[in-house]
Motif scaffolding. Structure first.
Motif, PDB file in Angstrom:
ATOM      1  N   ILE A  78       0.867  -1.177   0.000  1.00 48.01           N
ATOM      2  CA  ILE A  78       0.000   0.000   0.000  1.00 48.01           C
ATOM      3  C   ILE A  78       0.900   1.221   0.000  1.00 48.01           C
ATOM      4  N   GLU A  79       0.328   2.329  -0.476  1.00 45.36           N
ATOM      5  CA  GLU A  79       1.106   3.556  -0.454  1.00 45.36           C
ATOM      6  C   GLU A  79       1.067   4.176   0.929  1.00 45.36           C
ATOM      7  N   VAL A  80       2.175   4.751   1.321  1.00 42.67           N
ATOM      8  CA  VAL A  80       2.261   5.359   2.640  1.00 42.67           C
ATOM      9  C   VAL A  80       2.567   6.838   2.470  1.00 42.67           C
ATOM     10  N   PRO A  81       1.791   7.717   3.118  1.00 43.60           N
ATOM     11  CA  PRO A  81       2.042   9.150   2.956  1.00 43.60           C
ATOM     12  C   PRO A  81       3.307   9.584   3.673  1.00 43.60           C
ATOM     13  N   LEU A  82       3.806  10.727   3.284  1.00 44.52           N
ATOM     14  CA  LEU A  82       5.011  11.265   3.914  1.00 44.52           C
ATOM     15  C   LEU A  82       4.645  11.945   5.225  1.00 44.52           C
ATOM     16  N   PRO A  83       5.535  11.854   6.189  1.00 41.60           N
ATOM     17  CA  PRO A  83       5.263  12.537   7.460  1.00 41.60           C
ATOM     18  C   PRO A  83       5.333  14.048   7.305  1.00 41.60           C
ATOM     19  N   GLN A  84       4.590  14.723   8.110  1.00 46.20           N
ATOM     20  CA  GLN A  84       4.596  16.180   8.085  1.00 46.20           C
ATOM     21  C   GLN A  84       4.500  16.673   9.518  1.00 46.20           C
ATOM     22  N   LEU A  85       5.276  17.664   9.854  1.00 44.76           N
ATOM     23  CA  LEU A  85       5.226  18.233  11.193  1.00 44.76           C
ATOM     24  C   LEU A  85       5.092  19.738  11.043  1.00 44.76           C
ATOM     25  N   GLY A  86       3.897  20.250  11.322  1.00 43.03           N
ATOM     26  CA  GLY A  86       3.659  21.675  11.101  1.00 43.03           C
ATOM     27  C   GLY A  86       3.841  21.983   9.627  1.00 43.03           C
ATOM     28  N   THR A  87       4.782  22.871   9.361  1.00 45.94           N
ATOM     29  CA  THR A  87       5.036  23.224   7.962  1.00 45.94           C
ATOM     30  C   THR A  87       6.222  22.447   7.394  1.00 45.94           C
TER      31      THR A  87
END
Lengths: 355, 256
Positions: free
Chosen positions: A161-170
């Motif tokens: 499955i595709e996994v989204p990229l992590p994001q922290l704030g901006t």
């Protein structure tokens, strides 16, 4: 081997004797290593950073295996399967529960730890060779389940499955140069915790089970609950590593590996690095990953020279080199690179009297 | 049963398959004495120790510790305050002498898994506190020079001493010693005898001892049980045992 200390290095309290950083140069060395690691994306090229990233999360998985196999003496062939659990858990929590990656990461570790506990239950009854086979069951069951159950969530026959990229704030962790910091920080935390475990009650209980389970039991160590603790920690670290790997590769599933091959590779890394030492996972993982790079390089050169055999040449050197390295280590240095390092250090302390 | 009996062994029967290893053996151990178990090879001495330490579960009989706890159920020996050493040394070979002793403090320590991993506050203080207890034992046994040596690399006599230290680190009320002087030379035996007597007098630990060196046993034991083929053939003070015709026939031989 006696622990030798430089002349003039005295302790005034037991806390001082237990400290890991004892000399001013220890602090300097740690400081410079951290500085080098944290500035790596600034001076290293993308390939180097990607390799360092891979090394970092692989070390976390091997550290887990080290607790279970190195310290507690319970052979496990299922570390990759628990990584798969962690990877899926984190991915699903981010995709379907809308959690941030940084919340999903510890939850994924706990999920893998819980699954690890279930398979660890066999450890009360079986030891050694038989336990290795019991853990093999986990290595077959978990990837099979990921392909054949909950297909809409786990990817079914696609095996991914595709996994989204992590994001922290901006801050977006899309580039490996920024993602590397996630792996690095988690690795630093696990390393600190494992150093502490190895010098306190928990670590001594683990080693006592490995070295003499009969005596450990008579001295009041509950074998079953401590083996379960080891399984839990091992699976938890595998879950951490798996989650980091999944988000780093932007995908998780059996297509990305997580097979028996990987589990054996991790065991091999641990043996080459040194079972039951804190340094072992670092040395073993770095050694094998660099060896793999070397074999790819050699394979590429030879494939260019013999184009008609290029298919085989490109893929054959990794297993050959790994097998060869493992064999040579088992014969000449069964206690791994960490032991070699200790001997070197002891020799340096004893100079000029060392042999 | 009198209250000063720390251990009461009543009709203990143990068999493996068709072989009876212990046949209705009974004796008592008074608090504060050195009690020896002697007998020829295969008499069941070590099996008796294994029953007391809860490792074997006898088929019949009772082992009453402190007048109330039945050890025949097994497993709780360490919590009750029973420690032992092994005939073939049961140390943790890849730990230092210090860590071997610290490992025996396990049941006296309270830190949980998380505290161990964080090594902050309570766990750190607890480690230091127990370190002090262990260091006192290290001084007592004169093994300070090897405290950070891996015990697997130590010579036999020192490993026996470290193992004695590990048993003491449990702070036992009853100490079981399985052939503490086997394979030692005369000097090492005397050292070990001195340690055993010191443990007994200074620390007030009750000791059950299995040993083949008769001169030593007769010297340090308060009372002796003699086993032969799983049955008790004599029980009494050393002087009586030395004269006992049955013991002479089965074990001591005519010369003594």
């Amino acid at each position: 081997m006696a622990m030798l200390r430089p002349a003039g290095d005295f302790d005034r309290s037991y806390e001082q004797d237990m400290a890991l950083l004892r000399q001013p140069w220890h602090y300097w060395l740690l400081g410079f290593s951290l500085l080098a690691a944290f500035t790596l994306p600034l001076w290293g090229d993308a390939y180097l950073v990607a390799t360092a990233n891979q090394i970092a999360y692989t070390i976390i998985a091997v550290q887990g295996l080290n607790i279970l196999t190195g310290y507690t003496g319970q052979i496990s062939l299922s570390q990759a399967a628990f990584m798969l659990v962690g990877g899926y858990a984190s991915a699903l929590l981010v995709i379907h529960a809308g959690l941030s990656f940084f919340v999903a990461l510890p939850l994924a570790a706990l999920a893998a730890g819980a699954i690890g506990l279930i398979f660890g239950l066999t450890s009360l009854r079986v030891k050694g060779f038989y336990l290795a086979f019991a853990t093999l069951a986990a290595q077959f069951i978990i990837p099979w389940l990921s392909r054949h159950t909950f297909k809409e969530y786990l990817g079914g026959a696609n095996g991914a499955i595709e996994v989204p990229l992590p994001q922290l704030g901006t801050v977006n962790f899309g580039e490996v140069s920024s993602y590397f910091y996630i792996s690095l920080v988690v690795l630093l935390i696990t390393t600190a915790l494992l150093f502490n475990i190895s010098r306190t009650r928990l670590g001594r209980a683990f080693v006592s089970i490995r070295d003499n389970d009969l005596a450990a039991e008579l001295l009041g160590v509950n074998l079953f609950t401590y083996k379960l603790r080891a399984f839990f920690i091992a699976a938890m670290l595998a879950g951490l590593a798996g989650a980091i790997k999944a988000h780093s590769q932007r995908g998780v599933g059996t297509e990305f590996g997580y097979s028996l091959n990987e589990s054996i590779l991790y065991l091999g890394m641990l043996v080459i690095g040194g079972l039951g030492t804190n340094l072992g996972p670092f040395l073993g993982v770095a050694f094998i990953v660099l060896l793999e790079d070397l074999s790819d390089l050699l394979g590429g050169v030879l494939a260019a020279a013999f184009p008609e055999l290029s298919g085989q040449l490109l893929t054959s050197f990794r297993p050959i080199f790994f097998g060869l390295a493992l064999m040579l280590f088992l014969i000449y240095e069964p206690r791994g690179l960490a032991h070699r390092w200790q001997l070197l250090r002891a020799g340096w302390r004893l100079r000029p009297f060392a042999r | 049963m009198t209250s000063e009996n720390i251990l009461q062994v009543e009709d203990v029967t143990l068999s493996f398959g068709g072989t009876t290893v212990l046949d209705r053996v009974g004796f008592d151990v008074r608090a504060g004495e050195i009690r020896a178990i002697i007998g020829p090879n295969g008499a069941g001495k070590t099996s008796m120790l294994n029953c007391i330490s809860g490792f074997y579960r006898p088929q019949g009989g009772r082992l009453l510790f402190g007048g109330e706890h039945d050890l025949a159920g097994g497993k709780r020996a360490a919590q009750l305050g029973i420690a032992r050493t092994f005939q073939n040394i049961g140390l943790y070979n890849y730990l230092s002498a210090l860590d071997n002793l610290m490992a025996a403090r396990h049941i006296h320590m309270r830190q949980n898994m998380l505290a161990s991993a964080l090594f902050w506050g309570y766990a750190r203080k607890e480690e230091a506190r127990h370190r002090a207890v262990v260091e006192e034992l290290i001084d007592f046994l004169e093994i300070a020079h090897i405290r950070k040596t891996m015990v697997g690399a130590l010579p036999y006599g020192l490993r026996k001493r470290v193992e004695l230290g590990r048993a003491l680190a449990l702070e036992p009320k009853l100490l079981l010693l399985d052939e503490p002087m086997a394979g030692m030379n005369a000097e090492e035996k005397e050292d070990m005898a001195r340690f055993i007597l010191d443990i007994h007098t200074r620390r007030g630990v009750t000791i059950v001892l299995v040993e083949h060196d008769m001169t030593l046993v007769m010297d340090i034991a308060d009372r002796i049980v003699v086993l032969d083929f799983g049955t008790k053939i004599a029980d009494g003070v050393p002087d009586a045992i030395r004269q006992d015709p049955e013991v002479i026939r089965a074990y001591l031989g005519q010369a003594s």
